[in-house]
Write a protein that holds these residues in place. Structure first.
Motif, PDB file in Angstrom:
ATOM      1  N   ARG A 344      34.184  57.017  41.335  1.00  0.00           N
ATOM      2  CA  ARG A 344      33.658  57.956  40.463  1.00  0.00           C
ATOM      3  C   ARG A 344      32.214  58.399  41.341  1.00  0.00           C
ATOM      4  O   ARG A 344      31.798  59.653  41.161  1.00  0.00           O
ATOM      5  CB  ARG A 344      33.178  57.573  39.106  1.00  0.00           C
ATOM      6  N   GLU A 348      31.372  62.194  42.242  1.00  0.00           N
ATOM      7  CA  GLU A 348      30.217  62.876  41.833  1.00  0.00           C
ATOM      8  C   GLU A 348      29.387  63.453  43.079  1.00  0.00           C
ATOM      9  O   GLU A 348      28.878  64.597  42.916  1.00  0.00           O
ATOM     10  CB  GLU A 348      29.298  61.869  40.913  1.00  0.00           C
ATOM     11  N   ARG A 351      31.312  66.422  44.445  1.00  0.00           N
ATOM     12  CA  ARG A 351      30.932  67.681  43.260  1.00  0.00           C
ATOM     13  C   ARG A 351      29.681  68.185  43.581  1.00  0.00           C
ATOM     14  O   ARG A 351      29.423  69.466  43.835  1.00  0.00           O
ATOM     15  CB  ARG A 351      31.269  67.143  41.915  1.00  0.00           C
TER      16      ARG A 351
END
Length: 466
Positions: A344, A348, A351
């Motif tokens: 994750r 992130e 992103r």
């Protein structure tokens, strides 16, 4: 070792208070600081020991220093908070004069350095050390000036007209650097005041053997006015003597009137018993403080209990999730959880990188389009600009005005006499646009030219068209 033991007592809390003073309150505060009004709890025989660590040594000089700093601000109103008054101290017994660890001069110098870093040394206009009271105090007056750097703000404004309707758009407006008077910047919220207590304790108090005051405190500050009122009330009730209550005796019978006798005896009683009466008069204040400390302890214990219960609920929930699993299975779940969390985090971060790239690409594209428009405007004559549609012309005018490298183009347009200051057409500009008639074609079979119907000249291409 005795001094070190003393620093662990519950009363070794630092004291720092901040009070906002407007123009009406500065005079009273300064008069109290420099003893130009009676201060009952100050020892007049020790007032000469007080020290000033700034040029201001009187209420008048403080007011002058404040006015000088306020000349830099652009938002001073009649009811503005002009000064923040800080009072720094500690419990009476912690100071070296009473056998404690705190040397007041070193403690106050570090406190002043902290406040200078907070406000800027030039904004500290008054510093007074008070040694004529039971406990040493440092009083600091700071003008709350804040320097805001130059920036830009975007506003939604009308940028022109299209099809007879106003068109709105976002336009950046430059905001120049400014100096503002803002007490709320320093103490406008409770969290700012809590932060003041915490950082002062960490940077100043703890190195001197003190500590932060209690969190969740229910204590309320007893103002000087409240203390003086209690003191005056106690003196009035306990030291009120009248001529009828006293008997004149001895050698003074023929030389002393009843009023003189009453004054002499009252002065004697005040001199010898006033401290005891004052202590009794302020007993209510001390009882209130004790009640507040009890309430503070209750609040703190309640907060700790709630935190313990929350931790226990979390622990029970986690234990229920792994009930019946072996140690190896729990270990495997933890490893999977750790891997998922790592994935994750990486997703992130990826992103965020993509978002940053997208924004940079959009910014580059906007910059390219702006430069392209600026190039077209640089080549556009005043007559070409005048022939644009109203909304396009005003948009082009504003873009050129915002571009520093189009100053020569703007000068040429302005000198043409075709435009108002906002880019709209002057009467001469309208006459140019509306009066243009194309040359009529000549018919070879006739001797005269057939007059053509007047038409408006074709508008040049707008630099805002894609």
């Amino acid at each position: 070792m005795a001094a070190r033991t003393k620093t662990t007592t519950t009363r070794n809390s630092t004291v720092i208070r901040a009070v906002k003073l407007n123009n009406h309150k500065i005079g009273t505060s300064a008069a109290h600081t420099w003893r130009t009004i009676p201060v009952p709890h100050a020892d007049k025989t020790r007032t000469h020991l007080n020290e000033d660590w700034r040029p201001a040594t009187s209420p008048k000089e403080l007011q002058a220093a404040i006015r000088e700093r306020l000349e830099l601000a652009d938002n001073v109103a009649a009811d503005s908070v002009r000064v923040i008054e800080y009072v720094v101290s500690g419990p009476h017994e912690v100071f070296a004069e009473q056998g404690g660890p705190v040397k007041w001069r070193d403690y106050f110098r570090d406190a002043l350095a902290y406040l200078e870093a907070r406000h800027g040394a030039q904004n500290i206009v008054g510093v007074n050390v008070q040694l004529d009271e039971k406990t040493p105090h440092l009083v600091v007056y700071a003008v709350p000036l804040v320097n805001y750097p130059a920036t830009t703000r975007k506003r939604n404004v009308i940028v022109g007209k299209r099809d007879g309707k106003f068109v709105r758009g976002t336009k950046p407006f430059p905001v120049p650097a400014r100096t503002a008077l803002s007490a709320s910047y320093f103490m406008g919220r409770k969290d700012l005041l809590r932060q003041l207590q915490t950082t002062f304790a960490e940077e100043v108090a703890i190195p001197h053997g003190l500590r932060r005051g209690l969190r969740h405190s229910a204590a309320t500050h007893v103002t000087t006015k409240e203390y003086h009122q209690a003191l005056a009330h106690g003196l009035a009730e306990n030291l009120s003597l009248s001529p009828d209550d006293l008997a004149r005796q001895g050698l003074l019978w023929d030389r002393e009137s009843p009023e003189e006798h009453a004054a002499r005896v009252s002065a004697f009683v005040v001199e010898h018993y006033a401290p005891t009466v004052a202590k009794a008069a302020t007993a209510d204040i001390e009882r209130r403080r004790a009640d507040e400390m009890e309430e503070t302890a209750r609040r703190t214990e309640a907060a700790l209990d709630e935190e313990r219960r929350a931790h226990q609920r979390t622990r029970e929930h986690l234990e229920a999730l792994v009930a019946g699993l072996t140690a190896e299975e729990v270990k495997g779940i933890k490893e999977i959880s750790r891997d998922r969390l790592q994935e994750r985090r990486e997703a992130e971060e990826a992103r965020k990188r993509e978002e940053l790239k997208r924004r940079e690409a959009e910014s580059a594209e906007r910059q390219r389009l702006e430069e392209e428009k600026a190039t077209q405007l640089r080549r556009m004559t005043a007559e070409d600009l005048a022939r644009l549609e109203d909304s396009e012309r005003v948009k082009a005018w504003r873009l050129a005005a915002a571009h520093g490298d189009l100053e020569a183009t703007m000068d040429a347009w302005a000198d043409s006499g075709l435009f108002e200051v906002d880019g709209s057409l002057t009467p001469r500009g309208r006459a140019l646009v509306e009066g243009e008639v194309p040359t009529a074609p000549v018919d070879k079979n006739t001797q005269e030219a057939t007059p053509a119907k007047p038409q408006k000249a074709m508008s040049p291409r707008s630099p805002f068209e894609r």
